[in-house]
Design a protein around this motif. Structure first.
Motif, mmCIF file in Angstrom:
data_model
loop_
_atom_site.group_PDB
_atom_site.id
_atom_site.type_symbol
_atom_site.label_atom_id
_atom_site.label_comp_id
_atom_site.label_asym_id
_atom_site.label_seq_id
_atom_site.Cartn_x
_atom_site.Cartn_y
_atom_site.Cartn_z
ATOM 1 N N THR A 30 0.833 -1.203 0.000
ATOM 2 C CA THR A 30 0.000 0.000 0.000
ATOM 3 C C THR A 30 0.867 1.252 0.000
ATOM 4 O O THR A 30 0.586 2.219 -0.713
ATOM 5 N N LEU A 58 -5.892 9.862 -3.697
ATOM 6 C CA LEU A 58 -5.771 8.456 -3.305
ATOM 7 C C LEU A 58 -4.398 8.172 -2.714
ATOM 8 O O LEU A 58 -4.269 7.430 -1.735
ATOM 9 N N LEU A 62 -3.791 6.671 0.883
ATOM 10 C CA LEU A 62 -3.086 5.390 1.011
ATOM 11 C C LEU A 62 -1.821 5.511 1.858
ATOM 12 O O LEU A 62 -1.466 4.568 2.572
ATOM 13 N N TYR A 65 -3.046 5.435 5.402
ATOM 14 C CA TYR A 65 -3.536 4.081 5.689
ATOM 15 C C TYR A 65 -2.367 3.105 5.851
ATOM 16 O O TYR A 65 -2.338 2.302 6.781
ATOM 17 N N ALA A 89 -11.719 -2.625 6.049
ATOM 18 C CA ALA A 89 -11.333 -1.519 5.166
ATOM 19 C C ALA A 89 -10.830 -2.062 3.825
ATOM 20 O O ALA A 89 -11.142 -1.498 2.762
ATOM 21 N N ASN A 90 -10.070 -3.135 3.860
ATOM 22 C CA ASN A 90 -9.580 -3.732 2.619
ATOM 23 C C ASN A 90 -10.733 -4.266 1.770
ATOM 24 O O ASN A 90 -10.749 -4.089 0.547
ATOM 25 N N TRP A 93 -12.477 -1.271 0.282
ATOM 26 C CA TRP A 93 -11.671 -0.713 -0.809
ATOM 27 C C TRP A 93 -11.886 -1.527 -2.084
ATOM 28 O O TRP A 93 -12.075 -0.970 -3.168
ATOM 29 N N SER A 94 -11.867 -2.843 -1.957
ATOM 30 C CA SER A 94 -12.049 -3.709 -3.125
ATOM 31 C C SER A 94 -13.420 -3.487 -3.754
ATOM 32 O O SER A 94 -13.540 -3.352 -4.979
ATOM 33 N N SER A 97 -13.647 -0.006 -5.359
ATOM 34 C CA SER A 97 -12.842 0.035 -6.589
ATOM 35 C C SER A 97 -13.613 -0.563 -7.757
ATOM 36 O O SER A 97 -13.661 0.015 -8.850
ATOM 37 N N ALA A 119 -7.869 -4.403 -6.810
ATOM 38 C CA ALA A 119 -9.011 -4.801 -5.986
ATOM 39 C C ALA A 119 -8.867 -6.262 -5.543
ATOM 40 O O ALA A 119 -9.133 -6.596 -4.378
ATOM 41 N N VAL A 122 -6.018 -6.485 -2.860
ATOM 42 C CA VAL A 122 -6.450 -5.984 -1.559
ATOM 43 C C VAL A 122 -7.431 -6.962 -0.905
ATOM 44 O O VAL A 122 -7.358 -7.216 0.301
#
Length: 141
Positions: A30, A58, A62, A65, A89-90, A93-94, A97, A119, A122
């Motif tokens: 990340t 982003l 990131l 994060y 969170a992962n 995010w996927s 995305s 995606a 992650v």
């Protein structure tokens, strides 16, 4: 995936170390992504077919994060609540995305492939971290 497979992948059989290694790997990947977005937002934006300002935003997110996940990985015993937050969170995010790709982004072919690949990566981190947390908890019983 079994505990043995996780241990093989992480190169250790200590459930605590397995969890910390998967968190650290997530933070490193990340962080590298964040640095690329921050340092190369213009060229990457043109290549991926997305706005450079989006990549800058982003990248900043990131970077923060990645630092948080890195701090969690650095703890001797990362708290389960923190690990669960990273997993969730992962997964978010996927999902976001893929939704962004389907609903509002209009990237180049390279950008579409990149979005799907990141995606999936992650989501893979989320799965590995979840399984490592579960293995640690089972080991503590």
């Amino acid at each position: 995936m079994s505990a043995t497979q996780l241990a093989t992948l992480a190169r250790t059989s200590d459930p605590q170390a397995v969890l910390r290694r998967f968190l650290a790997l997530d933070a490193a990947v990340t962080g590298a992504n964040a640095l690329a977005y921050l340092a190369l937002s213009g060229p990457l934006g043109r290549f991926l077919g997305v706005d450079a300002a989006l990549l800058l935003g982003l990248g900043a997110f990131l970077a923060v994060y990645a630092a948080g996940v890195g701090l969690l990985a650095a703890r001797r015993h990362p708290p389960a609540l923190g690990v669960r937050a990273v997993v969730e969170a992962n997964l978010a995010w996927s999902a976001v995305s893929l939704a962004a790709l389907a609903l509002w982004l209009d990237p180049s072919t390279a950008g579409a492939v990149w979005t799907v690949l990141q995606a999936l990566t992650v989501a893979g981190f989320a799965l590995l971290q979840h399984m490592a947390l579960r293995a640690r908890q089972l080991n503590q019983v």
